[in-house]
Design an enzyme around this catalytic site. Structure first.
Site, mmCIF file in Angstrom:
data_model
loop_
_atom_site.group_PDB
_atom_site.id
_atom_site.type_symbol
_atom_site.label_atom_id
_atom_site.label_comp_id
_atom_site.label_asym_id
_atom_site.label_seq_id
_atom_site.Cartn_x
_atom_site.Cartn_y
_atom_site.Cartn_z
ATOM 1 N N GLU A 190 22.689 54.605 63.909
ATOM 2 C CA GLU A 190 21.476 53.874 63.390
ATOM 3 C C GLU A 190 21.007 54.040 61.850
ATOM 4 O O GLU A 190 20.401 55.081 61.537
ATOM 5 C CB GLU A 190 20.258 53.866 64.101
ATOM 6 C CG GLU A 190 19.061 52.911 63.919
ATOM 7 C CD GLU A 190 17.949 53.179 64.820
ATOM 8 O OE1 GLU A 190 17.334 54.258 65.264
ATOM 9 O OE2 GLU A 190 17.058 52.139 65.020
ATOM 10 N N HIS A 230 18.206 51.429 58.308
ATOM 11 C CA HIS A 230 17.122 51.782 59.050
ATOM 12 C C HIS A 230 15.999 51.284 58.088
ATOM 13 O O HIS A 230 16.045 50.468 57.795
ATOM 14 C CB HIS A 230 16.951 53.287 59.457
ATOM 15 C CG HIS A 230 16.033 53.669 60.688
ATOM 16 N ND1 HIS A 230 14.927 54.290 60.158
ATOM 17 C CD2 HIS A 230 15.879 53.314 61.789
ATOM 18 C CE1 HIS A 230 14.179 54.115 61.243
ATOM 19 N NE2 HIS A 230 14.725 53.613 62.323
ATOM 20 N N HIS A 234 16.641 45.974 62.047
ATOM 21 C CA HIS A 234 16.181 46.803 60.815
ATOM 22 C C HIS A 234 16.406 46.224 59.550
ATOM 23 O O HIS A 234 15.888 46.611 58.462
ATOM 24 C CB HIS A 234 16.453 48.308 60.662
ATOM 25 C CG HIS A 234 15.827 49.024 61.872
ATOM 26 N ND1 HIS A 234 14.530 49.732 61.635
ATOM 27 C CD2 HIS A 234 16.201 49.604 63.142
ATOM 28 C CE1 HIS A 234 14.267 50.376 62.573
ATOM 29 N NE2 HIS A 234 14.970 50.245 63.581
ATOM 30 N N HIS A 274 18.211 46.113 68.998
ATOM 31 C CA HIS A 274 16.835 46.391 69.337
ATOM 32 C C HIS A 274 15.891 45.564 68.727
ATOM 33 O O HIS A 274 15.143 46.243 67.638
ATOM 34 C CB HIS A 274 16.267 47.843 69.811
ATOM 35 C CG HIS A 274 16.487 48.557 68.555
ATOM 36 N ND1 HIS A 274 17.701 48.594 67.638
ATOM 37 C CD2 HIS A 274 15.508 49.395 67.912
ATOM 38 C CE1 HIS A 274 17.453 49.415 66.680
ATOM 39 N NE2 HIS A 274 16.364 50.091 66.794
ATOM 40 N N ASP A 319 14.721 50.475 73.583
ATOM 41 C CA ASP A 319 14.393 51.326 72.537
ATOM 42 C C ASP A 319 13.685 52.571 72.997
ATOM 43 O O ASP A 319 12.619 53.300 72.503
ATOM 44 C CB ASP A 319 13.591 50.582 71.357
ATOM 45 C CG ASP A 319 13.487 51.260 69.845
ATOM 46 O OD1 ASP A 319 14.191 52.511 69.939
ATOM 47 O OD2 ASP A 319 12.992 50.921 68.869
HETATM 48 ZN ZN LIG Z 1 15.473 51.569 65.450
#
Ligand SMILES: [Zn+2]
Ligand SMILES: *[C@@H]1O[C@H](CO)[C@@H](O)[C@H](O)[C@H]1NC(C)=O
Ligand SMILES: *[C@@H]1O[C@H](CO)[C@@H](O)[C@H](O)[C@H]1NC(C)=O
Length: 410
Positions: free
Chosen positions: A141, A168, A214, A235, A304
């Site tokens: 991530e 991110h 993101h 997510h 998440d």
């Molecule tokens: Zn995240």
């Protein structure tokens, strides 16, 4: 005349049970593959990645949303575990921290072989389903984890990374994050820089899923245009229902449909209701909306869990997936649509990514951006330990070496 009004609550209770039983029947053969779980981050921050700490025993883990009994109760059969390092490690020790999080995921699989099976392809996920284990995959991530290096990207692939979230909540030198769209950050790449485009091409070549959770709107659109394989939002929820820039707007959902991509819905209250409180039913609203705009083949789950501070009532931990599936059945989702959201859609995307990958093609040799080569004196970034004198003098030597070298060359 006798009225049957009193039957209604009874009918409601009975049908509730019926949908829950139906959900469990479906999930016994098609368990859920979840797109994003931050248990590895909990293991780092709570136990310093020491899995043998008695409190870290995953069968009796307390104070986390994820544990082995909860995964079993939730019919979780596949999990992308997040290898995450915060943005403040960018240009510092992001690569090392990422390697340590990948390592802790591998050690989870080694320590609990009856529960977890670390796999790296769609065939491996199917195998784990057959054996009743949790197929475990690595999702990295944050693009800062590759430190602007295609060499690091390739090395992470060899360590099992099968998706990379391009950013991110910070820009990388080659892709913009969602804070650009709220005005809290400045656009740099306006989507993808030329180096960012080679990152996506190299991910296509390797067979790493591109994850657009993101990233900024411009980055979403640039990637959806460029990528030869479908992508995921590991997510993210629907912007039309909660106008948060982490969510996916309808015009992008239409591109998701056209590219055969996938949105795995995030359960974080702030992304579900745009408020501190949310409910399971509101999460189902997001699933309904994405299904309506992008198609039933474009929906998945990316809870998440263990990455967010607030979760909806009814979805408090990973054991609650069957309740959410029961709600979809109550909303007339067909069995095929439910199986799609649980696992088949992700498997379709992953297989398409595998089809596009081509290891015979030669690797991209985009030069490492020059600025990166110059900043070889990195600060040591520790969570708890101050650098020792030896480490400090070592760092000083490393910084002086190029200077000495250039003096010699004069
Ligand atoms: Zn995240
Ligand atoms: C975790 O605890 C269970 C029983 O509570 C025990 O059987 C198991 O060996 C422990 N696992 C590890 C890896 O410590
Ligand atoms: C995209 O939309 C079309 C038309 O509504 C639909 O038939 C198709 O299944 C959708 N694709 C996905 C991946 O859901």
């Amino acid at each position: 005349m006798w009225s049957s009004w009193w039957l209604l609550p009874l009918v409601a209770v009975c049908t509730a049970d019926r949908f829950r039983e139906e959900a469990e029947r479906i999930m016994r053969s098609t368990p859920v593959i979840d797109g994003h779980n931050d248990l590895p981050w909990q293991l780092l921050t709570k136990f310093n990645n020491r899995l043998r700490d008695q409190r870290a025993n995953l069968t009796s883990l307390a104070h986390t949303k994820t544990s082995i009994p909860k995964l079993k109760a939730g019919f979780v059969g596949g999990q992308f575990w997040s290898a995450y390092t915060p943005c403040n490690t960018q240009n510092k020790d992001a690569v090392r921290r990422t390697l340590e999080q990948i390592d802790v995921i591998h050690r989870m699989c080694q320590m609990y072989p009856e529960t977890f099976m670390c796999v790296t392809d769609s065939q491996g996920i199917r195998q784990a389903f057959q054996e009743g284990k949790v197929a475990s995959l690595v999702g990295v991530e944050g693009g800062h984890s590759i430190d602007s290096s295609l060499g690091v990207l390739r090395a992470l692939y060899h360590l099992g990374m099968r998706y990379l979230t391009l950013t991110h909540s910070c820009n990388t030198p080659w892709a913009d994050n969602w804070l650009v769209d709220t005005g809290d950050d400045v656009a740099q790449s306006h989507g993808l820089s030329p180096f960012g485009q080679s990152v996506v091409r190299e991910m296509n070549r390797l067979g790493v899923i591109v994850d657009l959770a993101h990233v900024s709107l411009a980055t979403m659109k640039a990637v959806l245009r460029l990528s030869k394989a479908p992508v995921i939002f590991s997510h993210s929820s629907a912007y039309a229902l909660c106008a948060h820039r982490r969510n996916v707007p309808d015009d992008v959902l239409r591109l998701v449909n056209e590219t055969g991509s996938l949105v795995m819905v995030n359960f974080y209250n702030d992304h579900v209701s745009c408020k501190p409180e949310a409910t399971l039913s509101q999460v189902a609203d997001h699933l309904d909306h994405i299904k309506a705009v992008a198609g039933a083949g474009a929906v998945g789950f990316g809870g998440d869990f263990d990455g967010v501070p607030r979760l909806p009532s009814g979805l408090e931990d990973v054991s609650k997936y069957p309740d959410l599936v029961a709600e979809l059945l109550r909303r007339q989702w067909t069995e095929a649509e439910v199986r799609g959201a649980l696992a088949a859609n992700l498997l379709r995307v992953f297989e398409a990514v595998e089809q596009v990958s081509n290891h015979a093609q030669s690797p991209e040799e985009e030069p490492i951006p020059l600025g990166k080569l110059e900043t070889s004196c990195r600060t040591n970034y520790g969570y708890s330990e101050a650098p020792s004198l030896r480490q400090q003098s070592g760092a000083l030597l490393a910084c002086l070496a190029p200077l000495l070298l250039s003096l010699c060359l004069l």
